[in-house]
Design an enzyme around this catalytic site. Structure first.
Site, mmCIF file in Angstrom:
data_model
loop_
_atom_site.group_PDB
_atom_site.id
_atom_site.type_symbol
_atom_site.label_atom_id
_atom_site.label_comp_id
_atom_site.label_asym_id
_atom_site.label_seq_id
_atom_site.Cartn_x
_atom_site.Cartn_y
_atom_site.Cartn_z
ATOM 1 N N TYR A 54 25.181 49.419 107.622
ATOM 2 C CA TYR A 54 23.668 49.111 107.306
ATOM 3 C C TYR A 54 23.118 48.030 108.428
ATOM 4 C CZ TYR A 54 24.659 51.099 102.932
ATOM 5 O OH TYR A 54 25.020 51.988 101.857
ATOM 6 N N HIS A 93 25.191 70.938 90.071
ATOM 7 C CA HIS A 93 24.407 69.821 90.438
ATOM 8 C C HIS A 93 23.746 69.901 91.473
ATOM 9 C CE1 HIS A 93 24.838 65.272 90.439
ATOM 10 N NE2 HIS A 93 24.598 65.510 91.683
ATOM 11 N N ALA A 94 22.381 69.353 91.509
ATOM 12 C CA ALA A 94 21.435 69.584 92.177
ATOM 13 C C ALA A 94 21.793 69.021 93.823
ATOM 14 C CB ALA A 94 20.066 68.934 91.889
ATOM 15 N N HIS A 132 12.873 65.047 94.618
ATOM 16 C CA HIS A 132 13.858 64.592 95.301
ATOM 17 C C HIS A 132 14.732 65.445 96.288
ATOM 18 C CE1 HIS A 132 17.352 61.509 95.304
ATOM 19 N NE2 HIS A 132 17.933 62.822 95.482
ATOM 20 N N GLU A 133 14.965 66.559 95.984
ATOM 21 C CA GLU A 133 15.651 67.285 96.709
ATOM 22 C C GLU A 133 14.984 68.052 98.025
ATOM 23 O OE1 GLU A 133 18.809 67.438 96.409
ATOM 24 O OE2 GLU A 133 18.955 67.103 94.308
ATOM 25 N N HIS A 154 15.029 65.451 100.830
ATOM 26 C CA HIS A 154 16.139 65.640 101.619
ATOM 27 C C HIS A 154 15.943 66.658 102.837
ATOM 28 C CE1 HIS A 154 18.804 62.949 99.552
ATOM 29 N NE2 HIS A 154 18.725 63.665 98.458
ATOM 30 N N GLU A 205 18.095 58.996 100.111
ATOM 31 C CA GLU A 205 17.929 58.983 98.737
ATOM 32 C C GLU A 205 16.441 58.805 98.185
ATOM 33 O OE1 GLU A 205 19.966 60.854 96.940
ATOM 34 O OE2 GLU A 205 21.496 60.688 98.451
ATOM 35 N N ARG A 244 29.849 46.103 83.407
ATOM 36 C CA ARG A 244 29.093 46.514 82.651
ATOM 37 C C ARG A 244 28.265 45.584 81.687
ATOM 38 N NH1 ARG A 244 27.465 51.985 82.255
ATOM 39 N NH2 ARG A 244 28.489 53.152 80.792
ATOM 40 N N HIS A 304 30.649 59.986 91.015
ATOM 41 C CA HIS A 304 30.619 59.344 92.288
ATOM 42 C C HIS A 304 32.146 58.544 92.418
ATOM 43 C CE1 HIS A 304 26.525 60.519 91.610
ATOM 44 N NE2 HIS A 304 26.295 60.171 93.009
ATOM 45 N N ARG A 324 23.922 53.086 97.827
ATOM 46 C CA ARG A 324 22.644 53.924 98.751
ATOM 47 C C ARG A 324 21.769 54.122 97.329
ATOM 48 N NH1 ARG A 324 25.928 59.330 99.841
ATOM 49 N NH2 ARG A 324 27.079 57.805 100.979
ATOM 50 N N TYR A 325 22.262 54.100 96.069
ATOM 51 C CA TYR A 325 21.019 54.385 95.074
ATOM 52 C C TYR A 325 20.435 53.168 94.560
ATOM 53 C CZ TYR A 325 23.577 59.076 95.038
ATOM 54 O OH TYR A 325 23.896 60.124 95.436
HETATM 55 O O1 X8Z Z 1 23.617 61.713 92.551
HETATM 56 C C1 X8Z Z 1 22.551 61.637 92.333
HETATM 57 C C2 X8Z Z 1 21.672 62.922 92.998
HETATM 58 C C3 X8Z Z 1 22.227 63.370 94.150
HETATM 59 S S1 X8Z Z 1 21.717 62.774 95.565
HETATM 60 C C4 X8Z Z 1 21.450 63.731 91.966
HETATM 61 N N1 X8Z Z 1 21.874 60.579 91.796
HETATM 62 C C5 X8Z Z 1 22.692 59.551 91.440
HETATM 63 C C6 X8Z Z 1 23.457 59.743 90.067
HETATM 64 O O2 X8Z Z 1 23.145 60.856 89.508
HETATM 65 O O3 X8Z Z 1 24.203 59.017 89.623
HETATM 66 C C7 X8Z Z 1 20.536 60.464 91.846
HETATM 67 C C8 X8Z Z 1 20.302 59.020 90.921
HETATM 68 C C9 X8Z Z 1 21.656 58.590 91.031
HETATM 69 ZN ZN ZN Z 2 19.814 62.807 96.630
#
Ligand code: X8Z
Ligand code: ZN
Length: 608
Positions: free
Chosen positions: A217, A347-348, A377-378, A381, A405, A481, A505, A514-515
């Site tokens: 970063y 998964h999108a 969102h997609e 990208h 993102e 949590r 993830h 990143r999110y």
């Molecule tokens: O994984 C994602 C996207 C792919 S770039 C669908 N997201 C995170 C998740 O699902 O945990 C978007 C929000 C957070």
């Molecule tokens: Zn994304």
């Protein structure tokens, strides 16, 4: 999943530290020649691998998996060889662009491999294995049978539907426990992954794998950790207000035994498997006189809007900003609906196949308000990919991964009632009395996500540093949590469980910070764009639809790609060079006031 990111990952996986002394002192000219040749070779192999990945994810068979592995192997081999050569230029005074490219190659690492080829193979096997185990995960509750007497099994999609729709605590608990029974199978693998990944990171001179992740970063790892904590402290009061209000309403629904006064909330009551997005319990927490004015899902369903039409709406938004049309190949080659006759990864994801015009999305679209947002969102990208396509390959990436993102989510903020009326999807723009409902719905997504977005990598960083030991993986997960989200597990857990691994993830080793920063940045981008558009009202009513000035400023930032440190890209759009949570606070200010009224007399937050 953007595949350009996995290019970086694949290149990086082979970038092992080299310690051999250079035989002769190279010049800056040698470095430039080397970078040019390396960039061309890596780009060629990366594109081949990407195309193979596309086929594999769209037609999952043993053969396509093998083809994709081979293509990725070739890329990995080249990455390793070139990385060895690149070390020759360490310490040399170089032109800025050349130096940045060399830095980016080093920082592209997500999962570095140890020097020993055997250990590297073991690491790769574990990483691929955990990803598959998650993808294939199914649970089959005792005693349940199908019509023909076979055990009845559930996928993640099945379980997620229950989490979204059911209001029966027993059913919710069963779906939650069911999905969380998948990950213990790869808990030991994760322990070994951490050992090997750390070894790879240390071979490159990083303290551990977490330090490497925090180094991407344009600041030191410690500075990035401090930045995230600063932002979290800015938004925590807003989260606490939302949490307290939601707890009250859930207590009314489920009773004090399940949801006690002043306590944390069981993690299975929030409408989502990971309690990271609470929009699906909107109807349980809606204001008494709820009137959002409309429900986008119902409208799309009633109009029989098909998947392609939904994507057209998305494209039209970007075009209204002055951005180009999606190329014909986008429409020919994308996947919009779930095929009936073959296995695909649903998964999108957005893809940039050739680094030029061949952008695509792969998504199993449903006619819902949620998917309407995901499409934007997609496409964000894809539009980012197209905007930086004239950059050299190593700069064809986001200013940082949080920027990538945040782009589409920024655009989705402009899906306001005014905009929907412009499209003819609603007849009347609801007045201000709908604002609280609309803002609450947004907050259940964007505010509820903040502590989750933060805690996932808090856990991983502690695991990588050894602060959370393998004997305490699950305890460490639930401590965080509770600390950040105020959640407890719905049933007793033990160290036989691996609840972190029930999140994609973690199983797939995708960094998560990143999110969190995207959640902050998207509001900063939105505020900046609305300012450029000359908009004066409340931020949640601002839509930049059709505004060419805002569009041009946006495009200018996107076109920079990764060519400059991210603060410069942020400044180009917003005039600000720091991440700043006041934008999300401004956006939700009217809701915060309302929540605080509802919470009067209550203890805010939860007993730790
Ligand atoms: O994984 C994602 C996207 C792919 S770039 C669908 N997201 C995170 C998740 O699902 O945990 C978007 C929000 C957070
Ligand atoms: Zn994304």
């Amino acid at each position: 999943m953007r595949k350009i990111a996995s290019i970086a990952l694949l290149i990086s996986a082979s970038l092992v530290a080299q310690t051999s002394a250079p035989s002769s002192k190279p010049t800056a000219g040698d470095a430039e020649k080397f970078v040019a040749a390396a960039e061309a070779e890596l780009n060629d192999l990366a594109l081949k691998a990407q195309r193979a990945d596309w086929v594999q994810e769209n037609f999952i068979t043993d053969d396509t998996e093998q083809i994709a592995s081979d293509a990725n192997d070739a890329l990995t081999e080249a990455g390793t060889r070139l990385a060895k050569e690149a070390v020759r230029f360490d310490g040399l005074k170089l032109p800025e662009v050349t130096a940045r490219k060399l830095t980016l190659i080093k920082l592209a690492l997500d999962i570095p491999a140890p020097n020993d080829p055997k250990e590297r193979q073991e690491l790769t096997r574990i990483v691929v294995g955990m990803d598959s185990a998650y993808g294939k995960g199914k649970y089959c509750p005792d005693g349940e049978k199908t019509a023909d007497g076979q055990p009845k099994c559930y996928t993640l999609n099945d379980a997620e539907k229950v989490m979204r729709e059911s209001r029966d605590p027993a059913e919710l608990q069963k779906a939650w426990v069911g999905w969380h029974s998948i990950s213990p199978a790869y808990r030991n693998d994760y322990v070994r992954f951490v050992e090997l990944g750390n070894k790879g990171a240390r071979d490159q001179g990083y303290k551990d794998l977490g330090a490497l992740w925090r180094s991407k970063y344009d600041m030191t790892p410690d500075q990035f950790a401090a930045e995230e904590e600063r932002l979290w402290q800015q938004v925590k009061p807003l989260y606490d207000s939302l949490f307290t209000y939601v707890r009250t309403r859930l207590q009314q629904k489920y009773g004090k035994q399940l949801v006690p006064d002043d306590g944390p909330i069981p993690a299975d009551l929030l409408g989502n498997m990971w309690a990271q997005d609470w929009t699906h319990i909107y109807s349980l927490v809606a204001p008494a006189n709820d009137n959002r004015g409309y429900d986008l899902t119902r409208i799309l369903e009633a109009r029989h809007t098909d998947a392609k039409q939904m994507v057209r709406y998305g494209e039209n938004f970007y075009k209204s900003l002055g951005m180009e049309a999606l190329p014909p190949t986008f429409w020919e080659r994308s996947l919009f609906t779930k095929p009936r006759d073959r296995d695909v990864v649903c998964h999108a994801s957005a893809w940039d196949i050739d680094g030029k015009k061949d952008v695509r999305i792969k998504m199993c679209i449903e006619p819902t308000g949620e998917d309407f947002g995901v499409i934007h969102h997609e496409l964000g990208h894809d539009y980012y990919d197209m905007a930086y396509r004239n950059q050299p390959p190593l700069f064809q990436n986001g200013a940082n991964d949080g920027f990538h993102e945040a782009i589409g989510d920024t655009v989705a903020k402009s899906i306001t009632p005014d905009y929907l009326k412009t499209l003819g999807l609603i007849e009347k723009v609801p007045d201000e009395s709908s604002d609280i409902g609309l803002l609450l719905e947004q907050a259940l997504d964007k505010v509820a996500f903040l502590p989750f977005g933060y805690m996932v990598d808090q856990w991983r960083w502690k695991v990588f540093s050894g602060e959370i030991k393998p004997t305490e993986y699950n305890k460490g997960w639930w401590d965080l949590r509770l600390k950040y989200q105020g959640l407890v597990p719905p049933v007793a857990r033990s160290e036989k469980d691996f609840d972190a691994g029930a999140k994609y993830h973690v199983a797939s080793n995708t960094p998560y910070a990143r999110y969190f920063i995207a959640d902050i940045l998207q509001f900063q981008f939105h505020r900046g764009l609305c300012r450029i558009a000359g908009y004066k009202g409340p931020l949640h009513r601002c839509s930049i639809y059709n505004n060419k000035e805002a569009g041009a400023a946006f495009q200018k930032m996107l076109a920079m790609g990764a060519s400059r440190p991210w603060p410069e890209a942020l400044k180009a759009l917003t005039g600000e060079d720091k991440m700043d949570a006041t934008a999300i606070l401004d956006y939700f200010a009217p809701l915060k006031q309302w929540l605080d009224q509802q919470n009067q007399g209550l203890k805010i937050g939860w007993a730790q």
